[in-house]
Design a protein around this motif. Structure first.
Motif, short mmCIF file in Angstrom:
data_model
loop_
_atom_site.label_atom_id
_atom_site.label_comp_id
_atom_site.label_asym_id
_atom_site.label_seq_id
_atom_site.Cartn_x
_atom_site.Cartn_y
_atom_site.Cartn_z
N ARG A 302 0.83 -1.21 0.00
CA ARG A 302 0.00 0.00 0.00
C ARG A 302 0.86 1.26 0.00
N ASP A 303 1.98 1.23 0.74
CA ASP A 303 2.86 2.40 0.80
C ASP A 303 3.43 2.73 -0.58
N VAL A 304 3.80 1.71 -1.34
CA VAL A 304 4.35 1.94 -2.68
C VAL A 304 3.30 2.55 -3.59
N LEU A 305 2.09 1.97 -3.57
CA LEU A 305 1.04 2.45 -4.47
C LEU A 305 0.67 3.89 -4.17
N GLU A 306 0.53 4.22 -2.90
CA GLU A 306 0.11 5.58 -2.56
C GLU A 306 1.23 6.59 -2.77
N SER A 307 2.48 6.12 -2.72
CA SER A 307 3.59 7.04 -2.95
C SER A 307 3.71 7.46 -4.41
N LEU A 308 2.98 6.79 -5.29
CA LEU A 308 3.01 7.14 -6.70
C LEU A 308 2.15 8.35 -7.03
N ARG A 309 1.29 8.76 -6.12
CA ARG A 309 0.32 9.82 -6.43
C ARG A 309 1.00 11.11 -6.88
N GLN A 310 1.89 11.63 -6.06
CA GLN A 310 2.50 12.93 -6.34
C GLN A 310 3.37 12.92 -7.60
N PRO A 311 4.27 11.94 -7.79
CA PRO A 311 5.09 11.97 -9.02
C PRO A 311 4.28 11.80 -10.30
N LEU A 312 3.21 10.99 -10.26
CA LEU A 312 2.39 10.83 -11.46
C LEU A 312 1.67 12.12 -11.82
N GLU A 313 1.39 12.93 -10.83
CA GLU A 313 0.67 14.19 -11.06
C GLU A 313 1.64 15.30 -11.47
N ASP A 314 2.80 15.38 -10.81
CA ASP A 314 3.69 16.53 -10.98
C ASP A 314 4.87 16.28 -11.92
N GLY A 315 5.22 15.02 -12.14
CA GLY A 315 6.38 14.74 -12.98
C GLY A 315 7.70 14.84 -12.24
N THR A 316 7.65 15.10 -10.94
CA THR A 316 8.84 15.11 -10.09
C THR A 316 8.51 14.40 -8.79
N ILE A 317 9.54 13.98 -8.08
CA ILE A 317 9.33 13.36 -6.77
C ILE A 317 10.34 13.93 -5.79
N VAL A 319 12.08 13.51 -2.22
CA VAL A 319 12.40 12.55 -1.16
C VAL A 319 12.97 13.31 0.02
N SER A 320 12.32 13.21 1.16
CA SER A 320 12.74 13.94 2.36
C SER A 320 13.24 12.95 3.41
N ARG A 321 14.41 13.22 3.93
CA ARG A 321 15.00 12.42 4.98
C ARG A 321 15.58 13.36 6.03
N ALA A 322 16.13 12.80 7.11
CA ALA A 322 16.68 13.64 8.17
C ALA A 322 17.84 14.50 7.67
N ALA A 323 18.59 13.97 6.69
CA ALA A 323 19.74 14.70 6.17
C ALA A 323 19.35 15.82 5.21
N GLY A 324 18.07 15.86 4.81
CA GLY A 324 17.63 16.89 3.88
C GLY A 324 16.65 16.32 2.88
N SER A 325 16.32 17.09 1.87
CA SER A 325 15.39 16.65 0.84
C SER A 325 16.02 16.82 -0.53
N VAL A 326 15.64 15.93 -1.44
CA VAL A 326 16.16 15.94 -2.81
C VAL A 326 14.97 15.77 -3.75
N THR A 327 14.96 16.53 -4.84
CA THR A 327 13.92 16.42 -5.85
C THR A 327 14.50 15.79 -7.10
N TYR A 328 13.86 14.69 -7.53
CA TYR A 328 14.28 13.98 -8.73
C TYR A 328 13.23 14.14 -9.83
N PRO A 329 13.63 14.08 -11.10
CA PRO A 329 12.63 14.05 -12.18
C PRO A 329 11.90 12.71 -12.18
N ALA A 330 10.63 12.72 -12.53
CA ALA A 330 9.84 11.48 -12.55
C ALA A 330 8.79 11.55 -13.64
#
Length: 506
Positions: A302-317, A319-330
């Motif tokens: 379920r986590d994988v399926l729901e994580s697809l929502r934002q990249p499928l809509e925006d074309g980017t994803i 990823v936020s972690r404790a060390a910071g956030s990174v935006t990748y093309p998608a």
């Protein structure tokens, strides 16, 4: 830019890192500060051994600062700039005003490193020379306008910087126009003409696709045939693909064939979306400007399926972690496949379904409405009848090359239409552009108002119907959307192919 500089990676972007060196008296030690990871800290021994191999013995207390101090540094990319910084501090050479990157072997050889393409883009922006390992020469050569030098050993670089034996500059290359890789030709797929039509529309407009059918009906074969009808990568798209593959440490593929990634249903959210300790790109980014195929779609967590929502809509994803956030093309074309029920035979004309109503309901609920809403084309893939299966000379329809020419012509129409707005295909259009500049015949709006009431489409689903209709019109080579374009587009949304047994509409 002054001083000795290296690079570190953040997403698909290379960032400059200034290497500051201080040598004082006392017992020998090397301290590296500036948020280095384990690989950077271990560079002390590699750099020391490589410098000793060219006759430079380090003495005293050595402090190396990697600025900016609040930017995490990772990997072995900084071996070479630290070695050059120590050589400069010892008065052996002068290397200011350049970018250095490379991993050092103990004997002074330079090993291949990931991230050479983003580093070349950064060097071009800063207008400074770039020094990379010899094994990265072919990657750097693809970045037009960069001044780069390929280095085999640390000694070769020291002689070059001292002016004793200059290195030849890297000669610029160009993207190869190799023949596209066709793994499965559409003509080899028997029957399934409705599914093939959906593949053509998906390829022409970069629309997401869901294939529903019983086991053995040809869903995976159709998905692999999609690769052969996609248009070749443009120069801009090729550079996006190169940046992603170089960042991920993957070999560069020859030609302009679009990426085709396959994800197993046991894959984690990090594997699909990216992240982890080293913040690497996931499958949805590795498939950027190409295809991501997810077979057995409801079996993903379920986590994988729901994580697809934002990249499928925006074309980017992002990823936020404790060390910071990174935006990748998608900007990926998502192709999914699933069975109509757990046993796979719900509504099948040959096999009888063995699933209980409760099991069927649980299976169908695995895919949420928001996920299905983001898939433009819902297609049934019926099982072939016995006569089609045993036929050796059955009509397989058009070849992939013929379909690809139509797809490429439709893509060119879209690119010309949306060029001034910065979009490549219809699937990328935002809502404000979609409503104002779509181009429709006068009778389309009354038809939509009358038809859409019974389909229970959301606002997002309605927009995707219009995008698909625009693509169908582009395949025909017409400027305005007609009623039959919208009708065909609606047929791919009717009832949402997974929500009810798709066989009943075949």
């Amino acid at each position: 830019m002054k001083g000795i500089s290296g690079v570190t990676l953040k997403g698909t972007q290379a960032l400059p890192v200034e290497v500051e060196v201080e040598i004082t008296g006392g017992l020998f030690s090397i301290t590296i500060v500036g948020l280095p990871d384990t690989a950077v800290k271990e560079a002390r021994e590699r750099v020391r051994a490589a410098l000793r191999g060219i006759g430079l013995t380090l003495k005293g207390r050595i402090a190396i600062n990697l600025a900016p101090a609040d930017l995490p540094k990772e990997g072995a990319l900084l071996d070479l700039p630290m070695a050059i910084g120590l050589a400069c501090a010892s008065g052996k050479v002068e290397g200011a005003g350049a970018l250095f990157m490379g991993e050092l072997a103990l004997d002074g050889r330079l090993r291949w490193i990931r991230g050479a393409v983003p580093a070349a883009v950064l060097a071009k922006e800063l207008d400074v020379p770039l020094y990379v390992p010899k094994e990265n020469e072919s990657e750097v050569a693809l970045v037009a306008g960069v001044r780069a030098y390929a280095v085999e050993t640390l000694l070769d670089l020291m002689l070059h910087l001292a002016g004793e034996k200059p290195l030849p500059p890297v000669e610029g290359g160009s993207f190869a126009d190799n023949e596209l890789d066709v793994e499965v030709d559409l003509a080899d797929v028997k029957g399934q003409f409705a599914a093939k039509r959906a593949l053509e529309i998906a390829a022409a407009g970069h629309h997401n696709l869901l294939l529903t059918g019983s086991p053995g009906s040809g869903k995976t074969l159709l998905a692999r045939a999609l690769k052969g009808i996609l248009p070749p990568l443009s120069d801009e798209e090729m550079m996006e693909v190169l940046l992603v593959r170089s960042t991920a440490g993957l070999p560069l593929e020859s030609g302009r064939t679009r990426p085709f990634r396959t994800a197993h249903h046991t894959a984690s959210a990090v594997a699909i979306c990216g992240g982890g300790a080293s913040m690497r790109p996931g499958e949805i980014t590795l498939g950027n400007r190409g295809v991501l195929f997810m077979d057995e779609f409801p079996e993903f967590s379920r986590d994988v399926l729901e994580s697809l929502r934002q990249p499928l809509e925006d074309g980017t994803i992002t990823v936020s972690r404790a060390a910071g956030s990174v935006t990748y093309p998608a900007r990926v074309l998502l192709v999914t496949a699933c069975n109509p029920c757990p046993c796979g035979f719900s509504g099948d004309p040959v096999e009888q379904c063995r699933c209980t109503p409760q099991a069927l309901d649980r299976y169908q609920r695995k895919l949420s409405g928001p996920i299905l809403d983001r898939i433009d084309l819902h297609v049934a893939v019926p099982r072939l009848n016995p006569e089609e299966l045993v036929s050796l000379d059955g009509d397989g329809g058009e070849a992939s090359e013929t379909v690809r020419r139509r797809v490429q012509a439709a893509r060119e129409r879209q690119r010309e239409r949306w060029l001034e707005l910065g979009y490549n295909c219809n699937a990328e259009l935002p809502e404000k552009v979609l409503r104002k500049r779509l181009g429709m015949e006068p009778d389309v709006k009354p038809f939509l108002a009358q038809t859409i009431k019974g389909l229970r489409l959301s606002g997002r689903g309605f927009s995707r119907v219009l995008r698909v209709a625009r693509t169908i019109a582009d395949l025909e080579g017409v400027d305005n959307i007609s009623v039959h374009h919208v009708a065909e587009s609606l047929s791919y949304r009717e009832g949402e192919a997974f929500a009810t047994p798709a066989w009943r509409r075949v």
